[in-house]
Motif scaffolding. Structure first.
Motif, short mmCIF file in Angstrom:
data_model
loop_
_atom_site.label_atom_id
_atom_site.label_comp_id
_atom_site.label_asym_id
_atom_site.label_seq_id
_atom_site.Cartn_x
_atom_site.Cartn_y
_atom_site.Cartn_z
N ALA A 58 50.36 52.05 19.57
CA ALA A 58 49.28 52.66 18.81
C ALA A 58 49.34 52.33 17.32
N LYS A 59 50.45 51.75 16.84
CA LYS A 59 50.65 51.58 15.40
C LYS A 59 51.07 50.15 15.05
N PRO A 60 50.15 49.20 15.15
CA PRO A 60 50.51 47.82 14.78
C PRO A 60 50.92 47.69 13.32
N GLN A 61 50.40 48.59 12.46
CA GLN A 61 50.77 48.52 11.04
C GLN A 61 52.27 48.72 10.86
N LEU A 62 52.88 49.62 11.66
CA LEU A 62 54.31 49.86 11.54
C LEU A 62 55.11 48.64 11.95
N ARG A 63 54.65 47.98 13.00
CA ARG A 63 55.35 46.78 13.44
C ARG A 63 55.30 45.70 12.36
N ALA A 64 54.13 45.52 11.76
CA ALA A 64 53.99 44.54 10.68
C ALA A 64 54.83 44.93 9.47
N ALA A 65 54.88 46.22 9.15
CA ALA A 65 55.66 46.68 7.99
C ALA A 65 57.13 46.34 8.16
N ASP A 66 57.66 46.49 9.38
CA ASP A 66 59.05 46.13 9.62
C ASP A 66 59.29 44.65 9.36
N ILE A 67 58.39 43.81 9.81
CA ILE A 67 58.55 42.37 9.61
C ILE A 67 58.46 42.02 8.13
N ASN A 68 57.51 42.61 7.42
CA ASN A 68 57.41 42.37 5.98
C ASN A 68 58.69 42.79 5.27
N ARG A 69 59.23 43.97 5.62
CA ARG A 69 60.45 44.46 4.97
C ARG A 69 61.65 43.57 5.30
N ALA A 70 61.72 43.11 6.53
CA ALA A 70 62.86 42.27 6.93
C ALA A 70 62.83 40.93 6.18
N PHE A 71 61.64 40.35 6.01
CA PHE A 71 61.55 39.12 5.23
C PHE A 71 61.87 39.38 3.76
N ALA A 72 61.45 40.50 3.23
CA ALA A 72 61.65 40.78 1.81
C ALA A 72 63.10 41.11 1.46
N ASP A 73 63.88 41.59 2.42
CA ASP A 73 65.25 42.04 2.17
C ASP A 73 66.19 40.84 2.08
N PRO A 74 66.77 40.57 0.92
CA PRO A 74 67.64 39.38 0.78
C PRO A 74 68.92 39.47 1.59
N SER A 75 69.30 40.66 2.02
CA SER A 75 70.52 40.79 2.82
C SER A 75 70.30 40.40 4.28
N ILE A 76 69.06 40.33 4.71
CA ILE A 76 68.73 39.96 6.09
C ILE A 76 68.62 38.44 6.18
N LYS A 77 69.38 37.84 7.09
CA LYS A 77 69.39 36.38 7.22
C LYS A 77 68.62 35.88 8.43
N ALA A 78 68.31 36.77 9.37
CA ALA A 78 67.54 36.36 10.54
C ALA A 78 66.80 37.56 11.09
N ILE A 79 65.70 37.29 11.76
CA ILE A 79 64.89 38.33 12.40
C ILE A 79 64.72 37.92 13.86
N ILE A 80 65.10 38.80 14.78
CA ILE A 80 65.02 38.49 16.20
C ILE A 80 64.17 39.55 16.88
N ALA A 81 63.24 39.10 17.71
CA ALA A 81 62.37 40.02 18.43
C ALA A 81 63.14 40.68 19.57
N ALA A 82 62.90 41.97 19.75
CA ALA A 82 63.55 42.68 20.84
C ALA A 82 63.08 42.15 22.19
N ILE A 83 61.80 41.91 22.31
CA ILE A 83 61.20 41.39 23.54
C ILE A 83 59.75 41.01 23.23
#
Length: 344
Positions: free
Chosen positions: A61-86
């Motif tokens: 019901a909340k695609p905005q929340l999913r997108a917000a997580d991806i935006n935050r993960a890219f913006a965070d310099p401590s995060i080196k990779a992003i992997i989809a759960a499924i």
């Protein structure tokens, strides 16, 4: 377009886990935790973002929340990779909420397949190299049963080289035991001998920049503003694979005609097609005929190499294919080789 490569992973790097599609971890947490456990055994610091374990109904019901997580993960310099759960079937709904500026300015590894094809396409249009490969629940969770698969994925994440040659796996598995049976968690269905890749047409050697993903998912993306423009397809080495929904050869033919009407078959250098999940042998042969009849016959590209039954997509093990890097397909040798490093 300038191609930007993310950095390779190192021990103790932080990896973000997000759920851009279906909330599978909330439904089958025991499967999800097996995948997380493998990443941790590789020495990675797993950072679960808020959507990772969010209830499936709330996530849908909340695609905005999913997108917000991806935006935050890219913006965070401590995060080196992003992997989809499924994967899933509606990640296209998050695309309007993604921040292209943030993502383009912070290249990092993005990995997943199936419905994650939408995110790969978004990043490709920005010039970022991403990795088409396993997700936490479908791939990483089962790697203990497939050590050669685990070794390949780890190499692609941690040890990039200047040239890399893919070799077909000797056997493959189509699907998993019912995830509701916790006693069988992490297992795969009975392996079958892999007879190798099949050259359907073409000859010689072709080169191009890799791009591809799930054919079913691309169907929903083609009519959106997020579909690549004509010149994107020039000299691409394209790979396509069908989902676990197993669209029949006749339906695949209609999908291929849609690509043809866009002029894509006239622009790309070659096509690779993954092993079709949940197809019997007769259906696989019918799919091969459809590829030749539609692309070679109806759209006149009999010169273009088409290789089928490749180790990519909804069967295990699958290759990690870096989108955006140059690769070479050799028809005579039935070989695929990366001709440049895929990570910085």
């Amino acid at each position: 377009m300038e191609i930007v490569k993310p950095e390779r992973l190192h021990i103790d790097d932080s990896v973000a886990i997000v759920s851009p599609s279906w909330g599978g971890p909330s439904v089958f947490p025991h499967i999800y935790e097996l995948g997380i456990g493998l990443l941790q055994r590789w020495g990675l610091q797993v950072v679960e973002y808020p959507t990772a374990r969010m209830a499936a109904a709330e996530l849908a019901a909340k695609p905005q929340l999913r997108a917000a997580d991806i935006n935050r993960a890219f913006a965070d310099p401590s995060i080196k990779a992003i992997i989809a759960a499924i994967g899933g079937d509606d990640s296209h709904r998050i695309l309007p909420y993604l921040d292209a500026g943030i993502i383009a300015a912070n290249p990092k590894i993005l990995m997943g397949y199936s419905d994650t094809s939408t995110l790969h396409t978004f990043c490709q249009r920005l010039g970022l190299v991403t990795l088409h490969g396993p997700s936490v629940m479908a791939g990483f969770a089962q790697m203990a049963a497939m050590p050669d698969y685990a070794a390949h994925v780890k190499e692609m994440l941690f040890r990039p080289v200047a040239h890399y040659r893919y070799q077909p796996y000797a056997a493959y598995s189509d699907g998993y035991p019912d995830w509701r049976q916790e006693a069988k968690a992490g297992q795969v269905n009975e392996p079958r001998a892999h007879e190798g890749w099949r050259l359907l047409q073409g000859e010689g050697v072709v080169e191009g920049r890799l791009f591809g993903g799930c054919l079913d998912v691309f169907e929903g993306l083609q009519t959106s503003a997020f579909w690549p423009q004509d010149d994107f397809w020039n000299d691409r080495l394209l790979f396509l694979e069908t989902s676990e929904e197993a669209p029949g050869p006749e339906l695949v033919a209609e999908m291929l005609r849609g690509w043809g009407r866009q002029g894509i078959w006239q622009r790309i250098a070659g096509l690779m097609v993954g092993r079709a999940a949940r197809y019997d042998d007769a259906a696989k042969l019918a799919l091969d005929r459809v590829l030749v009849d539609v692309i070679g016959g109806e759209f006149g590209r009999r010169d273009m190499p088409i290789m089928s039954s490749m180790d990519v997509g909804h069967t295990d093990p699958q290759f990690v294919l870096p989108l955006g890097v140059r690769a070479r397909l050799d028809c005579a040798a039935k070989s695929l080789e990366l001709t440049e490093s895929w990570l910085a």
